[in-house]
Structure formats: C-alpha cells, structure tokens
Design a protein around this motif. Structure first.
Motif, PDB file in Angstrom:
ATOM      1  N   ILE A  74       0.848  -1.190   0.000  1.00 58.37           N
ATOM      2  CA  ILE A  74       0.000   0.000   0.000  1.00 58.37           C
ATOM      3  C   ILE A  74       0.885   1.242   0.000  1.00 58.37           C
ATOM      4  O   ILE A  74       1.745   1.398   0.860  1.00 58.37           O
ATOM      5  CB  ILE A  74      -0.925   0.003   1.226  1.00 58.37           C
ATOM      6  N   LYS A  75       0.634   2.120  -0.971  1.00 59.85           N
ATOM      7  CA  LYS A  75       1.360   3.392  -1.050  1.00 59.85           C
ATOM      8  C   LYS A  75       0.334   4.509  -0.998  1.00 59.85           C
ATOM      9  O   LYS A  75      -0.619   4.537  -1.779  1.00 59.85           O
ATOM     10  CB  LYS A  75       2.174   3.471  -2.332  1.00 59.85           C
ATOM     11  N   VAL A  76       0.550   5.443  -0.083  1.00 57.31           N
ATOM     12  CA  VAL A  76      -0.381   6.555   0.107  1.00 57.31           C
ATOM     13  C   VAL A  76       0.360   7.857  -0.143  1.00 57.31           C
ATOM     14  O   VAL A  76       1.448   8.066   0.377  1.00 57.31           O
ATOM     15  CB  VAL A  76      -0.955   6.551   1.542  1.00 57.31           C
ATOM     16  N   ARG A  77      -0.244   8.702  -0.966  1.00 52.44           N
ATOM     17  CA  ARG A  77       0.282  10.049  -1.185  1.00 52.44           C
ATOM     18  C   ARG A  77      -0.817  11.030  -0.810  1.00 52.44           C
ATOM     19  O   ARG A  77      -1.953  10.891  -1.239  1.00 52.44           O
ATOM     20  CB  ARG A  77       0.682  10.221  -2.648  1.00 52.44           C
ATOM     21  N   LEU A  78      -0.471  11.998  -0.005  1.00 50.51           N
ATOM     22  CA  LEU A  78      -1.440  12.954   0.514  1.00 50.51           C
ATOM     23  C   LEU A  78      -1.105  14.344   0.001  1.00 50.51           C
ATOM     24  O   LEU A  78       0.035  14.785   0.086  1.00 50.51           O
ATOM     25  CB  LEU A  78      -1.409  12.933   2.047  1.00 50.51           C
ATOM     26  N   ASN A  80      -2.191  17.960   0.877  1.00 42.32           N
ATOM     27  CA  ASN A  80      -2.884  18.695   1.930  1.00 42.32           C
ATOM     28  C   ASN A  80      -2.635  20.186   1.739  1.00 42.32           C
ATOM     29  O   ASN A  80      -1.564  20.679   2.026  1.00 42.32           O
ATOM     30  CB  ASN A  80      -2.380  18.219   3.293  1.00 42.32           C
ATOM     31  N   THR A  81      -3.646  20.905   1.236  1.00 38.98           N
ATOM     32  CA  THR A  81      -3.559  22.351   1.110  1.00 38.98           C
ATOM     33  C   THR A  81      -4.658  22.972   1.959  1.00 38.98           C
ATOM     34  O   THR A  81      -5.442  22.269   2.595  1.00 38.98           O
ATOM     35  CB  THR A  81      -3.711  22.802  -0.361  1.00 38.98           C
ATOM     36  N   ARG A  82      -4.704  24.287   1.955  1.00 35.46           N
ATOM     37  CA  ARG A  82      -5.677  24.988   2.781  1.00 35.46           C
ATOM     38  C   ARG A  82      -7.115  24.672   2.358  1.00 35.46           C
ATOM     39  O   ARG A  82      -8.002  24.561   3.185  1.00 35.46           O
ATOM     40  CB  ARG A  82      -5.428  26.489   2.674  1.00 35.46           C
ATOM     41  N   ARG A  83      -7.346  24.525   1.077  1.00 33.68           N
ATOM     42  CA  ARG A  83      -8.703  24.352   0.564  1.00 33.68           C
ATOM     43  C   ARG A  83      -9.108  22.908   0.325  1.00 33.68           C
ATOM     44  O   ARG A  83     -10.288  22.604   0.220  1.00 33.68           O
ATOM     45  CB  ARG A  83      -8.859  25.125  -0.742  1.00 33.68           C
ATOM     46  N   GLN A  84      -8.148  22.001   0.175  1.00 35.74           N
ATOM     47  CA  GLN A  84      -8.509  20.626  -0.162  1.00 35.74           C
ATOM     48  C   GLN A  84      -7.506  19.621   0.392  1.00 35.74           C
ATOM     49  O   GLN A  84      -6.359  19.951   0.639  1.00 35.74           O
ATOM     50  CB  GLN A  84      -8.617  20.461  -1.675  1.00 35.74           C
ATOM     51  N   ARG A  85      -8.010  18.420   0.562  1.00 37.84           N
ATOM     52  CA  ARG A  85      -7.171  17.294   0.968  1.00 37.84           C
ATOM     53  C   ARG A  85      -7.457  16.149   0.022  1.00 37.84           C
ATOM     54  O   ARG A  85      -8.594  15.699  -0.080  1.00 37.84           O
ATOM     55  CB  ARG A  85      -7.484  16.895   2.399  1.00 37.84           C
ATOM     56  N   LYS A  86      -6.433  15.695  -0.675  1.00 39.77           N
ATOM     57  CA  LYS A  86      -6.592  14.606  -1.633  1.00 39.77           C
ATOM     58  C   LYS A  86      -5.682  13.466  -1.229  1.00 39.77           C
ATOM     59  O   LYS A  86      -4.537  13.679  -0.847  1.00 39.77           O
ATOM     60  CB  LYS A  86      -6.242  15.061  -3.048  1.00 39.77           C
ATOM     61  N   PHE A  87      -6.211  12.247  -1.357  1.00 39.83           N
ATOM     62  CA  PHE A  87      -5.464  11.047  -1.054  1.00 39.83           C
ATOM     63  C   PHE A  87      -5.321  10.228  -2.330  1.00 39.83           C
ATOM     64  O   PHE A  87      -6.307   9.970  -3.006  1.00 39.83           O
ATOM     65  CB  PHE A  87      -6.178  10.210   0.012  1.00 39.83           C
ATOM     66  N   TYR A  88      -4.102   9.842  -2.634  1.00 45.42           N
ATOM     67  CA  TYR A  88      -3.829   8.977  -3.765  1.00 45.42           C
ATOM     68  C   TYR A  88      -3.313   7.662  -3.190  1.00 45.42           C
ATOM     69  O   TYR A  88      -2.260   7.624  -2.567  1.00 45.42           O
ATOM     70  CB  TYR A  88      -2.798   9.598  -4.698  1.00 45.42           C
ATOM     71  N   ILE A  89      -4.072   6.598  -3.410  1.00 45.88           N
ATOM     72  CA  ILE A  89      -3.750   5.304  -2.799  1.00 45.88           C
ATOM     73  C   ILE A  89      -3.549   4.276  -3.898  1.00 45.88           C
ATOM     74  O   ILE A  89      -4.392   4.138  -4.789  1.00 45.88           O
ATOM     75  CB  ILE A  89      -4.879   4.858  -1.850  1.00 45.88           C
ATOM     76  N   VAL A  90      -2.434   3.565  -3.816  1.00 39.78           N
ATOM     77  CA  VAL A  90      -2.132   2.483  -4.749  1.00 39.78           C
ATOM     78  C   VAL A  90      -1.814   1.258  -3.910  1.00 39.78           C
ATOM     79  O   VAL A  90      -1.047   1.329  -2.946  1.00 39.78           O
ATOM     80  CB  VAL A  90      -0.926   2.844  -5.647  1.00 39.78           C
ATOM     81  N   ALA A  91      -2.433   0.121  -4.283  1.00 37.97           N
ATOM     82  CA  ALA A  91      -2.203  -1.112  -3.534  1.00 37.97           C
ATOM     83  C   ALA A  91      -2.303  -2.310  -4.467  1.00 37.97           C
ATOM     84  O   ALA A  91      -2.905  -2.232  -5.540  1.00 37.97           O
ATOM     85  CB  ALA A  91      -3.223  -1.244  -2.402  1.00 37.97           C
ATOM     86  N   ASP A  92      -1.707  -3.419  -4.044  1.00 38.74           N
ATOM     87  CA  ASP A  92      -1.773  -4.673  -4.787  1.00 38.74           C
ATOM     88  C   ASP A  92      -2.758  -5.602  -4.092  1.00 38.74           C
ATOM     89  O   ASP A  92      -2.958  -5.538  -2.878  1.00 38.74           O
ATOM     90  CB  ASP A  92      -0.401  -5.351  -4.828  1.00 38.74           C
ATOM     91  N   SER A  93      -3.361  -6.482  -4.885  1.00 40.04           N
ATOM     92  CA  SER A  93      -4.300  -7.447  -4.338  1.00 40.04           C
ATOM     93  C   SER A  93      -4.067  -8.796  -4.999  1.00 40.04           C
ATOM     94  O   SER A  93      -3.842  -8.880  -6.202  1.00 40.04           O
ATOM     95  CB  SER A  93      -5.743  -6.986  -4.576  1.00 40.04           C
ATOM     96  N   VAL A  94      -4.167  -9.858  -4.213  1.00 36.11           N
ATOM     97  CA  VAL A  94      -4.006 -11.209  -4.751  1.00 36.11           C
ATOM     98  C   VAL A  94      -5.273 -11.610  -5.512  1.00 36.11           C
ATOM     99  O   VAL A  94      -5.219 -12.133  -6.611  1.00 36.11           O
ATOM    100  CB  VAL A  94      -3.709 -12.211  -3.620  1.00 36.11           C
ATOM    101  N   TYR A  95      -6.423 -11.337  -4.920  1.00 32.21           N
ATOM    102  CA  TYR A  95      -7.711 -11.688  -5.533  1.00 32.21           C
ATOM    103  C   TYR A  95      -8.310 -10.415  -6.145  1.00 32.21           C
ATOM    104  O   TYR A  95      -9.148  -9.759  -5.546  1.00 32.21           O
ATOM    105  CB  TYR A  95      -8.648 -12.287  -4.486  1.00 32.21           C
ATOM    106  N   LYS A  96      -7.883 -10.102  -7.354  1.00 31.43           N
ATOM    107  CA  LYS A  96      -8.239  -8.819  -7.967  1.00 31.43           C
ATOM    108  C   LYS A  96      -9.736  -8.678  -8.213  1.00 31.43           C
ATOM    109  O   LYS A  96     -10.315  -7.640  -7.927  1.00 31.43           O
ATOM    110  CB  LYS A  96      -7.472  -8.627  -9.270  1.00 31.43           C
ATOM    111  N   GLN A  97     -10.403  -9.701  -8.728  1.00 29.67           N
ATOM    112  CA  GLN A  97     -11.813  -9.585  -9.061  1.00 29.67           C
ATOM    113  C   GLN A  97     -12.652  -9.368  -7.805  1.00 29.67           C
ATOM    114  O   GLN A  97     -13.566  -8.541  -7.791  1.00 29.67           O
ATOM    115  CB  GLN A  97     -12.286 -10.847  -9.802  1.00 29.67           C
ATOM    116  N   ALA A  98     -12.332 -10.079  -6.735  1.00 22.74           N
ATOM    117  CA  ALA A  98     -13.081  -9.910  -5.485  1.00 22.74           C
ATOM    118  C   ALA A  98     -12.827  -8.532  -4.885  1.00 22.74           C
ATOM    119  O   ALA A  98     -13.736  -7.905  -4.326  1.00 22.74           O
ATOM    120  CB  ALA A  98     -12.693 -11.005  -4.493  1.00 22.74           C
ATOM    121  N   THR A  99     -11.613  -8.046  -5.007  1.00 25.70           N
ATOM    122  CA  THR A  99     -11.280  -6.733  -4.457  1.00 25.70           C
ATOM    123  C   THR A  99     -11.958  -5.622  -5.250  1.00 25.70           C
ATOM    124  O   THR A  99     -12.414  -4.638  -4.674  1.00 25.70           O
ATOM    125  CB  THR A  99      -9.760  -6.531  -4.459  1.00 25.70           C
TER     126      THR A  99
END
Length: 116
Positions: A74-78, A80-99
């Motif tokens: 799991i990689k998280v990039r945040l 964070n500015t005065r007006r907005q907060r954005k999260f960019y999340i990238v992760a791997d999954s073994v069971y891709k279809q279920a995830t």
C-alpha cells in the motif's frame, strides 16, 4: 536599402519599464496564490495549544485500515492544502476480481473513518 529608423530611447525605456512592472506583478501574484502544502491538519487551536494530525500519521492510519482488506504494498500520497485534501492510494491485491467488487465498500469505510 536606404532605411532610416528614428529611435527614441525615452519611449523605449518607458515601455520597457511598463512590461517589467507587469511581469513583476504577475510573478508576485503567482507566488501569493500558489497552493502551499501544509504539514498537518489542524483540529483545534486555542491559546493553551494546538491539536493537529500530521500527514505521516494520516498515511499510517490509511495503511493500517487498508491492510485488513487483503491489500498489500500500500502506497499513500497525501496532498494537503488549505482548501482541499486529496489522497492517492495504490495497492496490490491477490484476488483482484473480489477486491474490485469490494472497492466501493472499502472506499466508503475509509472515508467514514477519516471523517471520524
């Protein structure tokens, strides 16, 4: 070619100064209005002190929440500015279809947890 140019240095200096002033004002406004990345999210500010969540703490919270969802790397990039907060999340999954089917629920739970 017999071309005669009448060059007035005072007029040239006047317009050069106006262009330079306009560029300086433009750069100054750009610097003032550029969004600044904040180091934390303030929760409470009083004269006794300040309570805030750091960006690193938020990243660790998101990684902990998502690690229980069968996600890895799991990689998280945040952002964070005065007006907005954005999260960019990238992760791997073994069971891709279920995830993929569970992504709306995971996103809702994570958003709810972050708001709480």
């Amino acid at each position: 070619l017999n071309v005669h140019l009448d060059f007035k240095s005072d007029l040239f200096i006047y317009y050069y100064g106006l262009v330079l002033l306009a560029l300086t004002v433009l750069v100054f406004l750009l610097i003032l209005l550029w969004p600044v990345e904040l180091p934390d999210i303030p929760l409470k500010q009083t004269k006794e002190g300040r309570l805030a969540l750091s960006n690193h703490g938020i990243n660790q919270f998101i990684q902990t929440k998502l690690s229980g969802e069968d996600l890895s790397n799991i990689k998280v990039r945040l952002k964070n500015t005065r007006r907005q907060r954005k999260f960019y999340i990238v992760a791997d999954s073994v069971y891709k279809q279920a995830t993929v089917e569970e992504l709306p629920r995971i996103s809702y739970d994570l958003t709810k947890s972050l708001n709480d």
